[in-house]
Write an enzyme that holds these catalytic residues in place. Structure first.
Site, mmCIF file in Angstrom:
data_model
loop_
_atom_site.group_PDB
_atom_site.id
_atom_site.type_symbol
_atom_site.label_atom_id
_atom_site.label_comp_id
_atom_site.label_asym_id
_atom_site.label_seq_id
_atom_site.Cartn_x
_atom_site.Cartn_y
_atom_site.Cartn_z
ATOM 1 N N TRP A 102 -29.617 28.495 16.650
ATOM 2 C CA TRP A 102 -29.351 28.106 18.042
ATOM 3 C C TRP A 102 -29.185 29.292 18.970
ATOM 4 O O TRP A 102 -29.156 29.141 20.181
ATOM 5 C CB TRP A 102 -28.053 27.270 18.116
ATOM 6 C CG TRP A 102 -26.932 27.917 17.360
ATOM 7 C CD1 TRP A 102 -26.551 27.621 16.082
ATOM 8 C CD2 TRP A 102 -26.096 29.009 17.779
ATOM 9 N NE1 TRP A 102 -25.540 28.459 15.680
ATOM 10 C CE2 TRP A 102 -25.234 29.325 16.710
ATOM 11 C CE3 TRP A 102 -25.990 29.752 18.960
ATOM 12 C CZ2 TRP A 102 -24.299 30.350 16.773
ATOM 13 C CZ3 TRP A 102 -25.062 30.774 19.028
ATOM 14 C CH2 TRP A 102 -24.225 31.060 17.939
ATOM 15 N N TYR A 146 -30.869 32.111 19.781
ATOM 16 C CA TYR A 146 -32.008 32.406 20.653
ATOM 17 C C TYR A 146 -33.101 31.408 20.303
ATOM 18 O O TYR A 146 -34.125 31.782 19.717
ATOM 19 C CB TYR A 146 -32.518 33.839 20.423
ATOM 20 C CG TYR A 146 -31.688 34.897 21.106
ATOM 21 C CD1 TYR A 146 -31.845 35.144 22.468
ATOM 22 C CD2 TYR A 146 -30.761 35.638 20.398
ATOM 23 C CE1 TYR A 146 -31.078 36.117 23.102
ATOM 24 C CE2 TYR A 146 -29.990 36.608 21.031
ATOM 25 C CZ TYR A 146 -30.166 36.835 22.380
ATOM 26 O OH TYR A 146 -29.406 37.798 23.019
ATOM 27 N N PRO A 147 -32.917 30.127 20.645
ATOM 28 C CA PRO A 147 -33.866 29.126 20.143
ATOM 29 C C PRO A 147 -35.299 29.359 20.611
ATOM 30 O O PRO A 147 -36.241 29.084 19.871
ATOM 31 C CB PRO A 147 -33.315 27.803 20.670
ATOM 32 C CG PRO A 147 -32.305 28.157 21.695
ATOM 33 C CD PRO A 147 -31.827 29.541 21.425
ATOM 34 N N GLY A 158 -31.393 31.692 10.158
ATOM 35 C CA GLY A 158 -30.006 31.235 10.201
ATOM 36 C C GLY A 158 -29.124 32.136 9.367
ATOM 37 O O GLY A 158 -29.451 33.305 9.143
ATOM 38 N N THR A 190 -26.594 29.595 4.433
ATOM 39 C CA THR A 190 -27.582 28.499 4.414
ATOM 40 C C THR A 190 -28.882 28.978 3.769
ATOM 41 O O THR A 190 -29.517 28.239 3.012
ATOM 42 C CB THR A 190 -27.856 27.993 5.847
ATOM 43 O OG1 THR A 190 -26.616 27.707 6.472
ATOM 44 C CG2 THR A 190 -28.690 26.740 5.836
ATOM 45 N N GLU A 205 -34.872 34.575 7.469
ATOM 46 C CA GLU A 205 -34.423 35.592 8.437
ATOM 47 C C GLU A 205 -32.951 35.336 8.669
ATOM 48 O O GLU A 205 -32.581 34.348 9.302
ATOM 49 C CB GLU A 205 -35.203 35.445 9.738
ATOM 50 C CG GLU A 205 -36.684 35.566 9.495
ATOM 51 C CD GLU A 205 -37.397 36.297 10.599
ATOM 52 O OE1 GLU A 205 -36.862 36.394 11.703
ATOM 53 O OE2 GLU A 205 -38.502 36.781 10.339
ATOM 54 N N CYS A 250 -28.474 38.021 16.146
ATOM 55 C CA CYS A 250 -28.576 38.487 14.757
ATOM 56 C C CYS A 250 -28.507 40.005 14.729
ATOM 57 O O CYS A 250 -28.015 40.595 13.774
ATOM 58 C CB CYS A 250 -29.856 37.982 14.115
ATOM 59 S SG CYS A 250 -31.319 38.339 15.077
ATOM 60 N N TRP A 279 -40.390 42.159 12.237
ATOM 61 C CA TRP A 279 -38.942 41.869 12.262
ATOM 62 C C TRP A 279 -38.570 41.378 10.869
ATOM 63 O O TRP A 279 -39.020 40.313 10.442
ATOM 64 C CB TRP A 279 -38.665 40.787 13.313
ATOM 65 C CG TRP A 279 -37.204 40.523 13.508
ATOM 66 C CD1 TRP A 279 -36.520 39.397 13.162
ATOM 67 C CD2 TRP A 279 -36.255 41.414 14.122
ATOM 68 N NE1 TRP A 279 -35.198 39.534 13.506
ATOM 69 C CE2 TRP A 279 -35.017 40.760 14.099
ATOM 70 C CE3 TRP A 279 -36.352 42.694 14.671
ATOM 71 C CZ2 TRP A 279 -33.866 41.353 14.606
ATOM 72 C CZ3 TRP A 279 -35.200 43.274 15.178
ATOM 73 C CH2 TRP A 279 -33.976 42.600 15.146
HETATM 74 P P1 NAD Z 1 -27.002 28.115 10.129
HETATM 75 O O1 NAD Z 1 -27.340 28.733 8.815
HETATM 76 O O2 NAD Z 1 -25.706 27.430 10.283
HETATM 77 O O3 NAD Z 1 -28.124 27.046 10.549
HETATM 78 C C1 NAD Z 1 -29.489 27.366 10.673
HETATM 79 C C2 NAD Z 1 -30.336 26.113 10.537
HETATM 80 O O4 NAD Z 1 -30.234 25.624 9.197
HETATM 81 C C3 NAD Z 1 -29.890 24.950 11.439
HETATM 82 O O5 NAD Z 1 -31.045 24.344 11.955
HETATM 83 C C4 NAD Z 1 -29.141 24.052 10.467
HETATM 84 O O6 NAD Z 1 -29.133 22.702 10.865
HETATM 85 C C5 NAD Z 1 -29.956 24.231 9.210
HETATM 86 N N1 NAD Z 1 -29.292 23.882 7.945
HETATM 87 C C6 NAD Z 1 -27.961 23.849 7.675
HETATM 88 N N2 NAD Z 1 -27.763 23.523 6.375
HETATM 89 C C7 NAD Z 1 -28.984 23.353 5.813
HETATM 90 C C8 NAD Z 1 -29.443 23.036 4.491
HETATM 91 N N3 NAD Z 1 -28.592 22.826 3.485
HETATM 92 N N4 NAD Z 1 -30.774 22.969 4.275
HETATM 93 C C9 NAD Z 1 -31.656 23.204 5.268
HETATM 94 N N5 NAD Z 1 -31.300 23.502 6.544
HETATM 95 C C10 NAD Z 1 -29.963 23.581 6.817
HETATM 96 O O7 NAD Z 1 -27.157 29.292 11.193
HETATM 97 P P2 NAD Z 1 -26.873 29.234 12.759
HETATM 98 O O8 NAD Z 1 -25.400 29.143 12.982
HETATM 99 O O9 NAD Z 1 -27.772 28.241 13.404
HETATM 100 O O10 NAD Z 1 -27.402 30.668 13.229
HETATM 101 C C11 NAD Z 1 -26.614 31.817 13.189
HETATM 102 C C12 NAD Z 1 -27.062 32.719 12.051
HETATM 103 O O11 NAD Z 1 -28.449 32.971 12.166
HETATM 104 C C13 NAD Z 1 -26.393 34.083 12.092
HETATM 105 O O12 NAD Z 1 -26.064 34.461 10.781
HETATM 106 C C14 NAD Z 1 -27.504 34.988 12.652
HETATM 107 O O13 NAD Z 1 -27.367 36.334 12.294
HETATM 108 C C15 NAD Z 1 -28.710 34.365 12.047
HETATM 109 N N6 NAD Z 1 -29.921 34.699 12.801
HETATM 110 C C16 NAD Z 1 -30.835 35.538 12.226
HETATM 111 C C17 NAD Z 1 -31.979 35.897 12.934
HETATM 112 C C18 NAD Z 1 -32.981 36.833 12.351
HETATM 113 O O14 NAD Z 1 -34.039 36.968 12.937
HETATM 114 N N7 NAD Z 1 -32.716 37.497 11.238
HETATM 115 C C19 NAD Z 1 -32.186 35.378 14.218
HETATM 116 C C20 NAD Z 1 -31.248 34.517 14.765
HETATM 117 C C21 NAD Z 1 -30.116 34.173 14.044
#
Ligand code: NAD
Length: 458
Positions: A133, A135-136, A208, A212, A230, A264, A427
């Site tokens: 969420w 940077y959607p 994410g 997860t 990622e 991130c 990236w």
């Molecule tokens: P999150 O892991 O809580 O959720 C990410 C996605 O996974 C959501 O769509 C969620 O609904 C889904 N999800 C949750 N449980 C799942 C499961 N068991 N199976 C499949 N999908 C599932 O992460 P968040 O809070 O949305 O994002 C924040 C995190 O993302 C931070 O750790 C950030 O560093 C990371 N992030 C990384 C990058 C990158 O490019 N490396 C970019 C943006 C964010």
């Protein structure tokens, strides 16, 4: 099942959506599976034309889209506008580079054996794009734009915290000529994501958290599916003694607090030459004090609420743990007693690597600063992490910076900048920051299967 969308600044429910369940996810997968071959056989030119129309629609509606984004994730409106503006050059990069990246390539011709070798790029098939969420627009387009251009059908699950933006993305793609069955939004939280992972997709592209990501890796264990993850970071910067202190402090404070620290690649750890530690900390704190916290719909706001309410507890626990182990809070340190998910911009010193705040992703407006004796100690501390997304060095000496950065295990490295992503560069992450990559031409090829052709003339 109902999904309530709340404004993180106020807690107010702004929309109620219908979530997908296991059955509807299955039906969407079947639809995408049936539609993909036709899309994959479509020539690249009409696919490019549809994405180009999408780009124009995003540009044309950007103010409305920024408002939607700001309301559902609490991003300050000026930063939401920046995201909408920043997504256009990313789409432009894919529009400009996809034909070249995916063109079949002759790699050798042996005239004597009349043998030709070439490589072509086939779509993977149906791919799942499970998104974050924070940077959607950025993390979404990094995946679905090249995936669609490469001929894949995409099952796109926006974060449950950015579902309205996800539905806007789907609407604009469909209105631009991407068939409904080729780009299919899946709405809901972890359960919908887990149901999506269970489908016989050909690729899973996840952005994410590490937690997860690990659960998804465990869920697909044994299946021959392409998996990209990622994940998070604990990104360090090192400030050498030869910098312009005020300029470095301003740049790094922005890198740590922009998007309320929820990037991130936010700066999460700062190491400063002991020779300038005190003046640097003073300049840094002054900078952070200047950040305006408040209503995200106000143009002047720089710090907004946290998007995820549970993160308040994570930040409180990190500050408590650090205090207990001897850290000093120079600024903030508490949640704000108000409606919504507010935490004070927080600056800590006297921190060390026994503290969670220097080891676990904070993903919020909290930062620790540590003095170091010199380059060797800085490199050792920068590498003392399970993550490796980005790392930066601030110094007047480019050679020195490159020497230091060559020793840091990190997907991206920065000299005199931070918290930066370029569509032209890959990236990726090291360690718990993930596997695979997006962006650059490699981030187009990643949505394809290379096919090796051995062709012998008669
Ligand atoms: P999150 O892991 O809580 O959720 C990410 C996605 O996974 C959501 O769509 C969620 O609904 C889904 N999800 C949750 N449980 C799942 C499961 N068991 N199976 C499949 N999908 C599932 O992460 P968040 O809070 O949305 O994002 C924040 C995190 O993302 C931070 O750790 C950030 O560093 C990371 N992030 C990384 C990058 C990158 O490019 N490396 C970019 C943006 C964010």
């Amino acid at each position: 099942m109902k999904l309530k969308v709340s404004n993180p600044a106020t807690g107010e429910v702004v929309a109620t959506l219908e979530s997908d369940d296991a059955r509807s996810v299955r039906a969407k997968y079947m639809q995408a599976r049936a539609a993909q071959p036709r899309w994959g056989e479509t020539r690249l030119t009409p696919r490019l034309a549809a994405i180009s129309r999408f780009r124009e629609r995003v540009a044309g509606e950007s103010e409305k889209l920024a408002q939607v984004l700001s309301t559902e994730v609490g991003k300050p409106i000026a930063q939401a506008r920046n995201e909408l503006k920043g997504v256009l050059p990313r789409i432009d990069f894919f529009l400009a580079e996809t034909a070249r990246a995916l063109r079949p390539r002759k790699v050798s011709v042996d005239v004597h054996a009349s043998m030709e070798e070439k490589v072509s790029h086939e779509p993977l098939g149906v791919v799942a794009n499970i998104s974050a969420w924070n940077y959607p627009w950025f993390v979404g387009t990094n995946v679905f734009v090249p995936a669609l251009l490469a001929g894949n059908a995409v099952l796109y699950k926006p974060s449950e915290l950015a579902s309205l933006t996800g539905l806007e993305i789907a609407r604009l793609l469909h209105e631009s000529g991407i068939p409904d069955e080729v780009f299919v939004p899946v709405i809901g939280g972890g359960e919908a994501g887990a149901a999506l992972v269970r489908q016989a997709v050909d690729g899973i592209f996840f952005t994410g958290s590490y937690g997860t990501g690990r659960r998804i890796a465990e869920a697909v264990r044994g299946r021959m599916v392409k998996l990209q993850l990622e994940l998070g970071g604990k990104d360090p910067v090192y400030v050498c003694e030869d910098v312009d202190v005020a300029k470095a402090a301003a740049s790094i404070a922005d890198g740590a607090f922009y998007n309320t620290g929820q990037s991130c690649c936010s700066v999460e750890r700062i190491y400063v030459s002991e020779r300038i530690f005190k003046p640097f900390v003073d300049a840094f704190v002054a900078e952070v004090k200047g950040f305006r916290r408040g209503d995200p719909s106000d143009d002047r706001t720089y710090i907004g609420p946290l998007t995820r309410a549970p993160q308040l507890k994570v930040l409180e626990a990190q500050v408590k743990d650090a205090r207990k182990k001897g850290a000093k809070v120079l600024l903030g340190g508490e949640r704000v007693k108000a409606k919504g998910n507010w935490f004070e911009p927080t600056v800590l010193v006297d921190v060390d690597h026994s503290m969670d705040v220097m080891r676990e992703e904070s993903f919020g407006p909290v930062i620790g600063l540590m003095p170091v004796k010199g380059d060797a100690e800085a490199v050792r501390l920068m590498n003392d992490t399970e993550y490796g997304l980005t790392a930066g060095v601030y110094t007047a000496d480019r050679k020195r910076a490159e020497r230091i950065l060559a020793q840091v295990a990190s997907g991206s490295v920065y000299w005199n900048c931070c918290d930066r992503v370029s569509p032209r560069l890959p990236w990726s992450g090291v360690g718990n920051s993930g596997i695979g990559l997006t962006l650059s031409t490699a981030g187009i090829e990643t949505f394809t299967r290379p096919k090796a052709w051995h062709l012998r003339g008669a």
